[in-house]
Every structure is written in C-alpha cells, then in structure tokens.
Scaffold this motif. Sequence first.
Motif, PDB file in Angstrom:
ATOM      1  N   ASN A 221       0.815  -1.223   0.000  1.00 47.54           N
ATOM      2  CA  ASN A 221       0.000   0.000   0.000  1.00 47.54           C
ATOM      3  C   ASN A 221       0.847   1.271   0.000  1.00 47.54           C
ATOM      4  N   ILE A 222       2.070   1.186  -0.511  1.00 53.20           N
ATOM      5  CA  ILE A 222       2.868   2.415  -0.585  1.00 53.20           C
ATOM      6  C   ILE A 222       2.119   3.446  -1.422  1.00 53.20           C
ATOM      7  N   GLY A 223       2.117   4.671  -0.918  1.00 53.48           N
ATOM      8  CA  GLY A 223       1.443   5.744  -1.636  1.00 53.48           C
ATOM      9  C   GLY A 223      -0.048   5.834  -1.408  1.00 53.48           C
ATOM     10  N   ASN A 224      -0.630   4.894  -0.652  1.00 60.58           N
ATOM     11  CA  ASN A 224      -2.056   4.961  -0.311  1.00 60.58           C
ATOM     12  C   ASN A 224      -2.228   5.536   1.084  1.00 60.58           C
ATOM     13  N   LEU A 225      -3.333   6.236   1.290  1.00 63.73           N
ATOM     14  CA  LEU A 225      -3.641   6.721   2.632  1.00 63.73           C
ATOM     15  C   LEU A 225      -3.896   5.516   3.533  1.00 63.73           C
ATOM     16  N   CYS A 226      -3.232   5.488   4.687  1.00 67.01           N
ATOM     17  CA  CYS A 226      -3.333   4.337   5.605  1.00 67.01           C
ATOM     18  C   CYS A 226      -3.519   4.829   7.033  1.00 67.01           C
ATOM     19  N   SER A 227      -4.693   4.641   7.570  1.00 67.49           N
ATOM     20  CA  SER A 227      -4.892   4.931   8.985  1.00 67.49           C
ATOM     21  C   SER A 227      -4.557   3.681   9.792  1.00 67.49           C
ATOM     22  N   ILE A 228      -4.214   3.887  11.054  1.00 67.54           N
ATOM     23  CA  ILE A 228      -3.924   2.751  11.925  1.00 67.54           C
ATOM     24  C   ILE A 228      -5.140   1.846  12.044  1.00 67.54           C
ATOM     25  N   LYS A 229      -6.314   2.450  12.124  1.00 70.25           N
ATOM     26  CA  LYS A 229      -7.548   1.655  12.231  1.00 70.25           C
ATOM     27  C   LYS A 229      -7.772   0.822  10.969  1.00 70.25           C
ATOM     28  N   LYS A 230      -7.496   1.400   9.797  1.00 75.96           N
ATOM     29  CA  LYS A 230      -7.677   0.660   8.544  1.00 75.96           C
ATOM     30  C   LYS A 230      -6.790  -0.584   8.526  1.00 75.96           C
ATOM     31  N   TYR A 261       8.947   5.014   5.882  1.00 74.42           N
ATOM     32  CA  TYR A 261       8.870   6.419   6.273  1.00 74.42           C
ATOM     33  C   TYR A 261       7.401   6.829   6.301  1.00 74.42           C
ATOM     34  N   ARG A 262       7.012   7.444   7.398  1.00 77.98           N
ATOM     35  CA  ARG A 262       5.647   7.933   7.529  1.00 77.98           C
ATOM     36  C   ARG A 262       5.598   9.386   7.048  1.00 77.98           C
ATOM     37  N   VAL A 263       4.624   9.699   6.201  1.00 77.57           N
ATOM     38  CA  VAL A 263       4.493  11.051   5.660  1.00 77.57           C
ATOM     39  C   VAL A 263       3.096  11.567   5.983  1.00 77.57           C
ATOM     40  N   GLY A 264       3.035  12.675   6.691  1.00 77.90           N
ATOM     41  CA  GLY A 264       1.753  13.255   7.071  1.00 77.90           C
ATOM     42  C   GLY A 264       1.218  14.216   6.028  1.00 77.90           C
ATOM     43  N   ARG A 265      -0.040  14.628   6.216  1.00 78.70           N
ATOM     44  CA  ARG A 265      -0.701  15.527   5.258  1.00 78.70           C
ATOM     45  C   ARG A 265      -0.698  16.961   5.763  1.00 78.70           C
ATOM     46  N   TYR A 266      -0.698  17.879   4.795  1.00 74.95           N
ATOM     47  CA  TYR A 266      -0.691  19.307   5.102  1.00 74.95           C
ATOM     48  C   TYR A 266      -1.743  19.995   4.242  1.00 74.95           C
ATOM     49  N   THR A 276      -4.937  13.049  10.390  1.00 72.94           N
ATOM     50  CA  THR A 276      -5.305  11.740   9.839  1.00 72.94           C
ATOM     51  C   THR A 276      -4.810  11.609   8.406  1.00 72.94           C
ATOM     52  N   GLY A 277      -4.743  10.346   7.953  1.00 73.71           N
ATOM     53  CA  GLY A 277      -4.447  10.096   6.554  1.00 73.71           C
ATOM     54  C   GLY A 277      -2.977  10.092   6.201  1.00 73.71           C
ATOM     55  N   ASP A 278      -2.141   9.415   6.998  1.00 67.91           N
ATOM     56  CA  ASP A 278      -0.725   9.305   6.661  1.00 67.91           C
ATOM     57  C   ASP A 278      -0.523   8.364   5.477  1.00 67.91           C
ATOM     58  N   LYS A 279       0.632   8.516   4.827  1.00 67.91           N
ATOM     59  CA  LYS A 279       1.079   7.558   3.822  1.00 67.91           C
ATOM     60  C   LYS A 279       2.414   6.984   4.280  1.00 67.91           C
ATOM     61  N   TYR A 280       2.719   5.794   3.766  1.00 65.84           N
ATOM     62  CA  TYR A 280       3.987   5.145   4.102  1.00 65.84           C
ATOM     63  C   TYR A 280       4.741   4.817   2.815  1.00 65.84           C
ATOM     64  N   TYR A 281       6.036   5.101   2.838  1.00 67.85           N
ATOM     65  CA  TYR A 281       6.910   4.784   1.711  1.00 67.85           C
ATOM     66  C   TYR A 281       8.057   3.909   2.203  1.00 67.85           C
ATOM     67  N   VAL A 318       9.219  16.825   3.658  1.00 68.18           N
ATOM     68  CA  VAL A 318       8.205  16.413   2.681  1.00 68.18           C
ATOM     69  C   VAL A 318       6.886  16.080   3.369  1.00 68.18           C
ATOM     70  N   HIS A 319       5.794  16.577   2.768  1.00 64.83           N
ATOM     71  CA  HIS A 319       4.444  16.289   3.254  1.00 64.83           C
ATOM     72  C   HIS A 319       3.546  15.958   2.065  1.00 64.83           C
ATOM     73  N   ILE A 320       2.439  15.276   2.357  1.00 69.82           N
ATOM     74  CA  ILE A 320       1.372  15.103   1.380  1.00 69.82           C
ATOM     75  C   ILE A 320       0.520  16.367   1.413  1.00 69.82           C
ATOM     76  N   GLY A 321       0.147  16.883   0.264  1.00 71.96           N
ATOM     77  CA  GLY A 321      -0.625  18.129   0.221  1.00 71.96           C
ATOM     78  C   GLY A 321      -2.113  17.897   0.029  1.00 71.96           C
ATOM     79  N   LYS A 322      -2.918  18.768   0.614  1.00 69.90           N
ATOM     80  CA  LYS A 322      -4.373  18.730   0.438  1.00 69.90           C
ATOM     81  C   LYS A 322      -4.838  20.126   0.054  1.00 69.90           C
ATOM     82  N   VAL A 323      -5.578  20.210  -1.056  1.00 69.93           N
ATOM     83  CA  VAL A 323      -6.173  21.473  -1.496  1.00 69.93           C
ATOM     84  C   VAL A 323      -7.652  21.218  -1.718  1.00 69.93           C
TER      85      VAL A 323
END
Length: 398
Positions: A221-230, A261-266, A276-281, A318-323
């Motif tokens: 699931n690299i590049g997919n949003l992954c919550s701990i609950k999911k 590496y855990r990448v958070g959203r901004y 919420t909504g981290d990604k892992y690479y 580096v962060h994941i962006g949200k617009v």
Amino acid sequence: MIPRNEYLENLISFRDKQLIKVVTGIRRCGKSTLFELYQDYLLQNDVKPEQIIAFNLEDGDWAEIENSKDLYELVKARLLPDRMNYVFLDEVQRVTDFQKAVDSLFIKKNCDVYITGSNAYLLSGELATLLSGRYVEIKMLPLSFKEYVSAFPPDSSIDRLYQDYIHNSSFPYTLELKRQKDIRQYLDGLYDSIVLKDIVARRRFPDLAMLQSVVRFLFDNIGNLCSIKKIADTMTSAGRKITVHTVESYLTALTDSFIFYRVGRYDVKGKQYLKTGDKYYAADMGLRYNALGTKKADTGHILENIVYLELLRRGYEVHIGKVGAAEIDFIAIGPEGEEYYQVAYTVMDADGKTLQRELAPLDAISDHNPKFLLTMDHGPLVSHNGIKQLNALDWLLK
C-alpha cells in the motif's frame, strides 16, 4: 566503492567542529563505507593513520565491549594526547549506555567524534537529552538512482537501469551480485536482520507472523492513505485479530528502523498539519519485491516512492498536500521555500483526461511557488500554465 559525494561533503563540512556527527539510516545503506571514504579523505589531507580510531561495534572482535565504561576505556587507550583524534564508532547503539562514553569523548578538546546507528532510537531518550544541541544528524539512504547509474557504463540504457533499480534493490552491495537468486538471498538476510535484530529483539514483540503481515500490508500500500484503524481492520478481517494499539507499536518500530517512512498531510489553504491520513513509503523497492513476490505492482506508486526518497536526499521536508478535496503528491519544503510535485507514470492517454486530473490539484494552488509534474513520458520540456512537466528519470539524474 561508489562515491557518496553528498554525504561525504556533509561530513567534510563538519570536520573539527564542536559537534558529534551522527549518521543514521537503514542497515547496509552504506554508513560504514561512508566512514571509510571519509577516513581516506582525512589521510589525504594531513591526518596520520594513528589519529584515526575506528571500531565497528557489531564486529565479533569487540563483543566484550558491553557498556559505556568498556567503550570509553577502549578508545581512551588509543588517544594521542598532542594531536586531534578522529573517533569513529559504528553501530554504537549495541553498547549499553553508549551515550555516556560518547559524551565523555566529545568534551575532550582533541576528539572529533563520529557515530552511526541503524535505528531512530539512537537519537531519542537519554542521548537526545544528554547531547542536546551538541550533535548534527546526517540521514543516509541506500543508493539514489543517480548513484546507481554511476556504477554502469555511460552507454547503458537508462530505462533498463531503472527497472533493475526497482527490482534488484538500491542497497549498494547488491551491485556486487550478478544472479537474481543471490540478490534475493541477500535481501532475505537483510530483511531478517532488520526485523529480528532491530525490531523483535528490542521491542520484544511476541507475534512475528503478525508483524510480518503488517510489513507486507505496508509494502502493498505504498502511496495509499493508511490509517492505523484501517490496518487493524484489514488484519482482523483476514482472520488475524489485532488491536489499534499493537498496530501503532508496529508502525513506530518499522519507521524507527528506517524500513518505512511515515508522511503526514498538510492543508495548503488552511496552512495546517492534518492529524489523519498518513502515507507510508519504503526505503527500498527491492525489499518490496522480495516481500510480495512477482505480484503485479502499481508502477505509478513505485515511481512516487522513488521521488519521495529523492526529495529526502535533496534535503527537503516532505508532506502530502491537500487542497480542498484534491491531493498533491508532495509538498517539498526547502531553504528557498515550498515546491509542489505531482507524480504519474504516464499522462499520455488519448483523451488527455489523465493529464488534466494530475494538473488540477496544482492549478488549485493560488501561490506562485514552483510546481512540477513528473512522469516517465519522453518528450520536450512542457509547461502547463507555469507547471513544468519533466521526465522523472531526467529529474532523478540531475
């Protein structure tokens, strides 16, 4: 040895500075080789061999060095009183309370101290408190694509080398192995070393099979949003009941060992970090192929993973962006400000919808920071209302 010039120049710039130089990174990414390259540099620049004191503390020759006192006495016996001493301690976290020995050496006027470690806890807890403000961290990764390509003849096919890079691994030693079978065996051993030595032994996780299931989930699931609950729900639905707390512990251990590496959203418009909504690479695509086998891979997410690691190498935060409802693959924050990146394997469909879909999030950003669309498509440099479309391999090699 492949020259790791960016890391080497970093060490050189901090030579003789009153800072402990701490090189961190996943096992076998080249930390020990970097020390060798730097020691060669010192020897070529008026440093005598006896001024260099180096120990790899995972070497069986030093198995009797178990605590900080042992380590301090080992190094102290070799110090020259009237010269600068360059002290290299490889995989120093193996020694109990090593930070006390490192601090004792650091305060000596004639000691320039360099240490490595394969786990983020090296710079956590007591060490961070004891050495606060007195160390610089150099974060090391396996070979970049540019470094990998440098090991082959200049007329080699770049596209072919990219396929080898993502399938065979970016770990330096794999370049010495010619057979796929040998590469797989090496990566198996490396994976076991990371999971068993750096995670299971330290954290004392009782369920190795469950940990490996989480690892495979993250690789898949690299590049997919992954919550701990999911993740917990996915494991449970597959018949492996696991709590959210246990998943969180696993994820912390895996990122501490630099295998992920855990990448958070901004939120670009709201100028705030999202909870919420981290990604892992993954640190290496070869490990991913080893874990998942020949299962068909998402080529776009693999390229996205490679771009993410390259942004880290180039010193960006580096962060994941949200617009709004749209997502930007990466916001890269550097000394000169922010840059925005979208990554797609190709945008060459007949109706142009893929191109428009990839450009839309970048178009939604109202500021004038640089914006890039990276793809594997070949063609001339293209600009879409100021958004530069570049070939990803050209960008990786620049």
